[in-house]
Design a protein around this motif. Structure first.
Motif, PDB file in Angstrom:
ATOM      1  N   ASN A  11       1.071  -0.958   0.023  1.00 34.51           N
ATOM      2  CA  ASN A  11      -0.012  -0.123   0.394  1.00 34.51           C
ATOM      3  C   ASN A  11       1.043   1.664  -0.049  1.00 34.51           C
ATOM      4  N   ARG A  12       1.676   1.607   0.729  1.00 37.99           N
ATOM      5  CA  ARG A  12       3.330   2.538   0.649  1.00 37.99           C
ATOM      6  C   ARG A  12       2.954   2.897  -1.202  1.00 37.99           C
ATOM      7  N   ILE A  13       3.150   1.942  -1.993  1.00 42.98           N
ATOM      8  CA  ILE A  13       4.221   1.805  -3.269  1.00 42.98           C
ATOM      9  C   ILE A  13       2.958   3.204  -3.890  1.00 42.98           C
ATOM     10  N   ARG A  14       3.615   3.256  -4.826  1.00 42.93           N
ATOM     11  CA  ARG A  14       3.464   5.222  -5.718  1.00 42.93           C
ATOM     12  C   ARG A  14       2.834   3.828  -6.665  1.00 42.93           C
ATOM     13  N   GLY A  15       1.219   4.353  -6.323  1.00 45.99           N
ATOM     14  CA  GLY A  15       0.318   3.525  -8.326  1.00 45.99           C
ATOM     15  C   GLY A  15      -0.341   2.803  -7.318  1.00 45.99           C
ATOM     16  N   VAL A  16      -0.651   2.586  -5.686  1.00 45.33           N
ATOM     17  CA  VAL A  16      -1.744   1.126  -5.656  1.00 45.33           C
ATOM     18  C   VAL A  16      -2.508   1.810  -4.877  1.00 45.33           C
ATOM     19  N   ALA A  17      -3.521   2.584  -5.529  1.00 44.73           N
ATOM     20  CA  ALA A  17      -4.196   3.000  -4.704  1.00 44.73           C
ATOM     21  C   ALA A  17      -5.178   2.724  -3.754  1.00 44.73           C
ATOM     22  N   ARG A  18      -5.159   0.760  -3.679  1.00 46.22           N
ATOM     23  CA  ARG A  18      -5.781  -0.068  -2.511  1.00 46.22           C
ATOM     24  C   ARG A  18      -4.915  -1.449  -2.302  1.00 46.22           C
ATOM     25  N   THR A  19      -5.260  -2.430  -1.288  1.00 45.75           N
ATOM     26  CA  THR A  19      -5.315  -4.178  -1.956  1.00 45.75           C
ATOM     27  C   THR A  19      -6.485  -4.510  -1.621  1.00 45.75           C
ATOM     28  N   ARG A  20      -6.963  -5.523  -1.793  1.00 44.88           N
ATOM     29  CA  ARG A  20      -8.055  -6.660  -1.474  1.00 44.88           C
ATOM     30  C   ARG A  20      -6.980  -7.782  -1.025  1.00 44.88           C
ATOM     31  N   THR A  21      -7.624  -8.798  -0.439  1.00 42.07           N
ATOM     32  CA  THR A  21      -6.526  -9.832   0.570  1.00 42.07           C
ATOM     33  C   THR A  21      -7.688 -10.672   0.436  1.00 42.07           C
ATOM     34  N   THR A  22      -7.362 -11.821   0.430  1.00 42.06           N
ATOM     35  CA  THR A  22      -7.666 -13.306   0.386  1.00 42.06           C
ATOM     36  C   THR A  22      -6.719 -13.977   1.504  1.00 42.06           C
ATOM     37  N   VAL A  23      -6.885 -14.893   2.358  1.00 43.47           N
ATOM     38  CA  VAL A  23      -6.308 -15.716   2.382  1.00 43.47           C
ATOM     39  C   VAL A  23      -6.626 -16.420   3.026  1.00 43.47           C
ATOM     40  N   VAL A  24      -5.994 -17.667   2.544  1.00 38.32           N
ATOM     41  CA  VAL A  24      -6.116 -19.587   2.259  1.00 38.32           C
ATOM     42  C   VAL A  24      -6.606 -19.979   3.297  1.00 38.32           C
ATOM     43  N   LEU A  25      -7.596 -20.286   3.589  1.00 33.14           N
ATOM     44  CA  LEU A  25      -7.259 -21.393   4.578  1.00 33.14           C
ATOM     45  C   LEU A  25      -6.399 -22.966   4.755  1.00 33.14           C
ATOM     46  N   SER A  26      -6.805 -23.807   3.131  1.00 31.99           N
ATOM     47  CA  SER A  26      -6.375 -24.416   2.740  1.00 31.99           C
ATOM     48  C   SER A  26      -5.608 -24.686   1.502  1.00 31.99           C
ATOM     49  N   THR A  27      -4.760 -25.570   0.790  1.00 29.89           N
ATOM     50  CA  THR A  27      -4.462 -25.771  -0.742  1.00 29.89           C
ATOM     51  C   THR A  27      -4.894 -27.346  -0.794  1.00 29.89           C
ATOM     52  N   LYS A  28      -5.848 -26.787  -1.573  1.00 31.73           N
ATOM     53  CA  LYS A  28      -5.801 -28.515  -2.405  1.00 31.73           C
ATOM     54  C   LYS A  28      -5.333 -29.260  -3.040  1.00 31.73           C
ATOM     55  N   TRP A  29      -4.944 -28.689  -4.148  1.00 30.92           N
ATOM     56  CA  TRP A  29      -3.932 -28.655  -4.967  1.00 30.92           C
ATOM     57  C   TRP A  29      -3.089 -27.780  -5.097  1.00 30.92           C
ATOM     58  N   GLU A  30      -2.394 -28.167  -6.162  1.00 32.71           N
ATOM     59  CA  GLU A  30      -1.354 -26.720  -6.771  1.00 32.71           C
ATOM     60  C   GLU A  30      -0.334 -27.015  -7.694  1.00 32.71           C
ATOM     61  N   GLY A  31      -0.300 -26.723  -8.661  1.00 27.86           N
ATOM     62  CA  GLY A  31       0.602 -26.654  -9.675  1.00 27.86           C
ATOM     63  C   GLY A  31      -0.081 -28.103 -10.610  1.00 27.86           C
ATOM     64  N   ARG A  32      -1.181 -28.067 -10.703  1.00 27.92           N
ATOM     65  CA  ARG A  32      -1.711 -29.376 -11.791  1.00 27.92           C
ATOM     66  C   ARG A  32      -0.692 -30.535 -12.271  1.00 27.92           C
ATOM     67  N   HIS A  33      -0.748 -31.208 -11.104  1.00 37.08           N
ATOM     68  CA  HIS A  33       0.491 -31.921 -11.663  1.00 37.08           C
ATOM     69  C   HIS A  33      -0.434 -33.762 -11.873  1.00 37.08           C
TER      70      HIS A  33
END
Length: 108
Positions: free
Chosen positions: A85-107
């Motif tokens: 949020n301190r970076i010039r050009g960032v108006a705002r952010t929206r954060t989503t916290v991941v509760l659990s990862t079911k899969w990642e990287g589709r192997h």
């Protein structure tokens, strides 16, 4: 393999680690909403310097970027969001916290 590498089909190799095994217990997706007069190049360079950002995607929609962040804990996530949020050009952010990862990287 050599032909696929030369053709650009294979762009690299990497080791895949278990984030929790190295103390990265919190994963979040952060949408970055840009201000109207933003320099994309400067914004991308500045985001690259923020610790914890693992991936960055330029996206269509109300958010200009979506970032995947891995950090040790919620205070570290808060520090990352504050840094963004301190970076010039960032108006705002929206954060989503991941509760659990079911899969990642589709192997497979």
């Amino acid at each position: 393999m050599g032909k696929l590498e030369a053709a650009g089909v294979i762009s690299g190799y990497r080791a895949v680690i278990e984030p929790a095994a190295v103390g990265l217990d919190v994963t979040a997706l952060i949408g970055v909403i840009e201000s109207d007069s933003v320099d994309d190049t400067g914004l991308e360079v500045a985001m690259r310097e923020v610790p914890g950002i693992e991936d960055c995607w330029r996206v269509a929609g109300s958010e200009g970027y979506v970032l995947k962040v891995r950090v040790a804990d919620i205070p570290a996530l808060e520090a990352t969001v504050n840094a963004l949020n301190r970076i010039r050009g960032v108006a705002r952010t929206r954060t989503t916290v991941v509760l659990s990862t079911k899969w990642e990287g589709r192997h497979g």
